[in-house]
Structure formats: structure tokens, C-alpha cells
Design an enzyme around this catalytic site. Structure first.
Site, short mmCIF file in Angstrom:
data_model
loop_
_atom_site.label_atom_id
_atom_site.label_comp_id
_atom_site.label_asym_id
_atom_site.label_seq_id
_atom_site.Cartn_x
_atom_site.Cartn_y
_atom_site.Cartn_z
N LYS A 1 -6.28 -5.63 -2.42
CA LYS A 1 -5.27 -5.89 -3.04
C LYS A 1 -6.37 -5.98 -4.72
O LYS A 1 -6.07 -4.87 -5.69
CB LYS A 1 -5.30 -7.20 -3.20
N LYS B 1 4.99 -17.02 -8.24
CA LYS B 1 4.10 -16.54 -8.21
C LYS B 1 3.18 -17.30 -9.59
O LYS B 1 3.63 -16.70 -10.75
CB LYS B 1 3.55 -14.79 -8.04
N ASP C 1 0.76 1.02 -4.01
CA ASP C 1 1.20 -0.80 -4.15
C ASP C 1 1.91 -1.05 -5.07
O ASP C 1 1.79 -0.10 -6.25
CB ASP C 1 -0.27 -1.42 -4.53
N LYS D 1 1.59 0.04 -8.66
CA LYS D 1 -0.23 -0.08 -9.25
C LYS D 1 -1.28 0.77 -9.48
O LYS D 1 -2.31 0.67 -9.78
CB LYS D 1 -0.89 -1.87 -8.22
#
Ligand code: NAI
Length: 505
Positions: free
Chosen positions: A347, A390, A298, A461
Site C-alpha cells: 500500500k 477511515k 489499487d 492509485k
């Protein structure tokens, strides 16, 4: 830059640096620590010949895939464009390798910095040959228009280059991504035979390499976030079991795992840019056997990067984060896919674990397990009108002196893919560089880095590391690790920031 030192040697092909690594071994004696400083000798050998690199993106027609490809072409052909703010020049802002600098030393009392990319020989991103797959058949010019990321004038100027680029048909296992993606799937490899799928992807890679006369290829997953596969040691546990499970078209083999296997079997490193558990133990064994790297999971772009920076600052300042409430809304296709619970869960997991090690390091603030369990909430909402722009709204509540509270409310807005594209480029360039570095410890034989390339954690991530190696999420530590590694390989001194040469000449 040229390093003149008795500890480095360079010929036409290799740069060898000798490095005395200083660490401290801690022994526990009751409630006391005994610290024993030690020195271990390492040699780093970097192949300085720059290969012709090909990159195959899975999800090439998505927002990241089109932004990355178009952005690199804009730089390569120096394409300028106009917006209401004036005329723009292409750049690589947001790329660690292309746009950040490293301190290499001091000239009199002046600190000297050079671009990261100039410390060791690296591939020029404009020389990368791109290819890839997508379950949607749109050419990259139309797909860039659909993505609504790049300014319209630049889209028009890139059209002649991008409309020739059409993704290869891909593997589509509807059960692994959101049902709302079904209407995109008009470019899929037919049938349900997973072994046949694997073989087709392998052939695609081999053909791409041969047709473009490439020295090496790297695969990167930037397709939709999949649900986690239900991991089972009998299915995913070893290379042999994994290949058998593919042969029997086991339902818990995801499309991303097939791509990872195909990459390894074709001698290519594989990077997972989404949060799902693609890199199962069997994939790691395949990569190990093939002598290639895997990295994941990620991309760490905006909100999480900031989170691991702010929490590191708070904990480093002796301030105790007690709650992180992380709220996002986005309107791109990634957001649409994440609106299905199974994909959101993947996520949520990678967004939630990103501060664990930072909190765990400080036993003054968090003396018990219970206190480590801070209130960390993740919300993601799909709102089509927002497009790729976003919105991330985070509240950090921390405990300060004498029971007081400090609250940060952070509002972040930007095109998600304009952050992701340069980061993807860094992942590819650094992975390629690390394929050319070998090290030797205490004069033993040279070996390559661990198969799971945790050196890239700054860009991930939920950084994956070899089992037994603890994960570092703190952003400045991750960056220092990368910076110091390239400096050490180049024969430069690692900076401890004491600046004694400036203070006491
Ligand atoms: P996107 O939805 O615009 O692009 C994904 C593309 O993958 C689509 O074109 C889709 O048709 C394609 N696709 C889906 N399944 C496929 C398959 N099996 N084979 C080939 N293609 C397939 O998403 P975007 O914004 O480009 O993001 C891509 C991934 O990167 C997502 O998983 C996202 O969570 C992840 N990511 C993105 C970040 C960002 O800042 N943009 C940050 C961190 C992760």
C-alpha cells in the site's frame, strides 16, 4: 444526444468518428526546443450494441463487494430507507459515469452538459449480473452487516436479495495476506496444486457465464491486499513461463495472479483493485493473446485522489510542495490486513508514487533529482473502533514566494467503501465500453486499445500502463483524458476551454 456531422457515421451496430488529432513534436537543438505542430488522422469505431454483462468479484464478501452489490440492488429496485436524517433515495453519487456530467457544446451562449453515461452507449449498472469468490463463506446479507458500512434500515431491506448470494470457495495462500486473516478462511478450495486451482476458477467463470446467459464477464480483484510477489523473469516473465510456474505450484505465484490468468484464459478482462504486483508480464502476454484488457493497480478513492488534485494545483500555480505527511487510521478488515508489514509495504508503494510525474514535470521548481525527493511519509494504523469510517489526516508543506511556507492540514472522514463502490462500478462499465471501441490510425486496419488499459488511470492509485508509456497521476489530466476520449468517439469536439464561440460568436 445525436451528433450531426460529416465526420461521423452511424448505422444499427457501429458509430464511426473521424478525428484529426493535433499534437506537437518537440526537437531538442542544444538548449533550444523546436516545436513542430502535427496532425494525425484517427478513426474510432464503437460497437453500439450493449451486451449482457456479468461481473465476478474476488473478495465478494468484503466491505467493497457487499457495498457495491447492495448499492446497485438498492438502485435497481428503488429501495428507500430511513435514518435519523430522514428518508433516503438510492443514488450513484461518486460515480464518474452515472453522476458526473460532460460539456457537449454551447446553445447560444449557454454551455450544455449531459451525464457522462449518455455520451456513448454504456451498460446500465442495474443490469449487471454479480457473482464471485471469497475465502469466507458468509452470505452477502450477513457480510454486509459485518462490514458496518450501509445504514441498518437499508441492510434490512436488502436482506431478502442478498442472503441468497453466497461467494464461491476461493484460493487461499496464507503467505500472501496477513496472518490475522486466517480465521476468515472457512471457504477455500482444498489442496496446494496451483494448476488445479487455476482450472477450478476457470470452470467457475465458464459456468457463471453459461448459467446466466451472459455475453461477457469481467473479473475484478477487491480481496485483501497481498504482499508483492518476488518477481522473477523465469517465473513470471512470459505467458509460457507463468503457466509452467503455475503447473509446478511455484511459491511466488499469488492467488491474485491465478485469478488474472484464469480471467485471460476464459477471455475476460481483469482489473486489480489492490496495490500488489498481480499483473506480471506473463499475465499481460496472456491478456494480449486472448484479446482482453488488464487494468490496475489499487482503487484511487479519497486521500490519494485529493493528493493528486492538490499537488497538481500547487505545482500548476508555481508553488513548490516540499513535504507530504499522510496519516490514516481505519478499523475495517482492510486496515486489519494492512497492519501486517508485508501488506502495508504494498500500500505504501502505491500511495507514495502518486505525485511523482506532477513534480517531475516542473523543472523550474525541481531543477535537480535531489529536489524531487520530497519528504513523503505514509502512516497507516489499525484501530478497530473506527470501523470503515477511515480518518485521513494529511499535512502538505509548500514553499512559496521569498522562502515563505504554506501549510495545508486536511482532515478527511468517510466510509471507505462508499467511495470505493461507485468507483469499482465505473471501472467495470468503462472497461466494458472500451472492449467495444476500435481505432484506426492513418487509415490502417482497426485495432483495439493497448492490453494494459491505462485509460482508466483516473480510477487507479498506481496506474499501470504499457511499457514505454509514461504514467499520468494528475487528476484533472486523467479526467480530461477520459472525457475527451468518449467525446471523440461520439464525434464531439474536444474542449480546449478557449470559449471563442461565446466571446466572439
Ligand atoms: P475487506 O477486507 O472488507 O474485503 C476483502 C475480502 O477479500 C474479505 O471478505 C476477504 O475474506 C476476502 N479475501 C481475502 N483473500 C481472498 C482470496 N484469496 N480470494 C477471495 N477472497 C479473498 O476489504 P475492502 O475494504 O473491501 O477492500 C478490498 C481491497 O480493496 C483491499 O485490498 C483494499 O486495500 C483495496 N482498496 C480499497 C479501497 C477503499 O476505499 N475501500 C481503496 C483502495 C483500495
Amino acid at each position: 444526444m445525436k451528433v450531426q456531422s460529416t465526420t461521423t457515421q452511424q448505422d444499427d451496430h457501429f458509430l464511426i468518428s473521424n478525428y484529426d488529432y493535433k499534437s506537437t513534436n518537440i526537437e531538442k537543438n542544444g538548449d533550444k526546443y523546436i516545436a513542430k505542430p502535427q496532425i494525425t488522422n484517427f478513426k474510432f469505431k464503437t460497437d453500439t450494441r450493449i451486451p449482457k454483462l456479468g461481473v465476478m468479484l474476488v473478495g465478494w464478501g468484503g466491505n467493497n463487494g457487499t457495498t457495491l452489490t447492495g448499492g446497485i440492488l438498492a438502485n435497481k429496485f428503488n429501495i428507500t430507507w430511513n435514518s435519523r436524517r430522514g428518508t433516503h433515495q438510492p443514488n450513484f453519487y461518486g460515480s464518474l459515469t452515472q453522476s458526473s456530467v460532460i460539456k457537449i457544446g454551447t446553445c447560444n451562449t449557454e454551455e450544455v452538459f449531459v451525464p457522462f453515461k449518455d455520451v456513448l452507449p454504456m451498460v446500465n449498472p442495474c443490469d449487471i449480473v454479480f457473482g464471485g469468490w471469497d475465502i469466507n463463506s458468509m452470505n452477502l446479507a450477513d457480510a454486509m452487516n459485518r462490514a458496518q458500512v450501509v445504514e441498518y434500515d437499508l441492510q434490512q431491506k436488502l436482506r431478502p436479495y442478498l442472503e441468497k448470494l453466497v461467494p464461491l470457495p476461493s484460493i487461499y495462500y496464507p503467505d500472501f495476506i496477513a496472518a490475522n486473516q486466517g480465521d476468515r478462511a472457512d471457504n477455500v478450495i482444498p489442496g496446494n496444486n496451483k494448476l488445479e486451482h487455476l482450472n477450478i476458477i476457470r470452470k467457475n467463470i465458464a459456468d457463471f457465464k453459461q448459467q446466466n446467459n451472459l455475453d461477457k464477464v469481467i473479473l475484478l480483484w477487491t480481496a485483501n491486499t497481498e504482499r508483492f510477489c518476488v518477481e522473477d523473469p523465469n517465473v513470471h516473465g512470459t505467458a509460457e513461463k507463468l503457466l509452467k510456474s503455475i503447473e509446478s505450484s511455484h511459491p511466488e505465484i499469488s492467488a491474485s495472479t491465478i485469478f488474472a490468468c484464469a480471467a485471460c484464459l476464459e477471455g475476460c478482462s481483469f482489473i486489480n483493485g489492490s496495490p500488489q504486483n498481480t499483473i506480471v508480464p506473463g499475465v499481460i502476454e496472456l491478456a494480449e493473446k486472448a484479446g482482453v484488457f488488464v487494468a490496475g493497480d489499487d482503487f484511487k478513492t479519497g486521500q490519494t485522489k485529493f493528493k493528486t488534485c492538490l499537488v497538481e494545483y500547487l505545482v500548476g500555480a508555481g508553488i513548490k510542495p516540499k513535504a507530504i505527511i499522510s496519516y490514516n487510521h481505519l478499523g475495517n478488515n482492510d486496515g486489519k490486513n494492512l497492519s501486517q508489514e508485508s501488506c502495508f509495504k504494498s500500500k505504501e508503494r502505491s500511495k507514495k508514487t502518486c505525485v511523482d510525474d506532477i513534480l517531475e514535470s516542473n523543472k523550474v521548481l525541481y531543477p535537480t533529482e535531489e529536489e524531487l525527493n520530497i519528504d513523503h511519509t505514509i502512516v497507516i494504523k489499525y484501530c478497530p473502533e473506527t470501523g470503515d469510517s477511515k480518518k485521513a489526516m494529511d499535512e502538505y508543506i509548500a514553499e512559496i514566494f521569498l522562502g515563505g511556507r504554506q501549510t495545508f492540514a486536511v482532515y478527511n472522514v468517510c466510509e471507505d467503501s462508499l467511495l470505493a463502490a461507485p468507483l469499482i462500478m465505473d471501472l467495470l462499465l468503462l472497461c466494458e465500453l472500451f472492449e467495444r471501441i476500435k481505432f484506426s490510425k492513418d487509415s490502417c486496419e482497426y485495432q483495439r486499445f493497448d492490453t494494459v488499459l491505462s485509460w482508466l488511470s483516473y480510477l487507479m492509485k498506481a496506474p499501470k500502463s504499457e511499457s514505454g508509456i509514461t504514467t499520468i497521476n494528475a487528476l484533472s489530466r486523467q479526467r480530461a483524458m477520459l472525457e475527451n476520449l468518449v467525446k471523440v468517439c461520439a464525434g464531439l469536439t474536444v474542449d480546449d476551454n478557449l470559449r471563442l464561440e461565446v466571446r466572439y460568436g
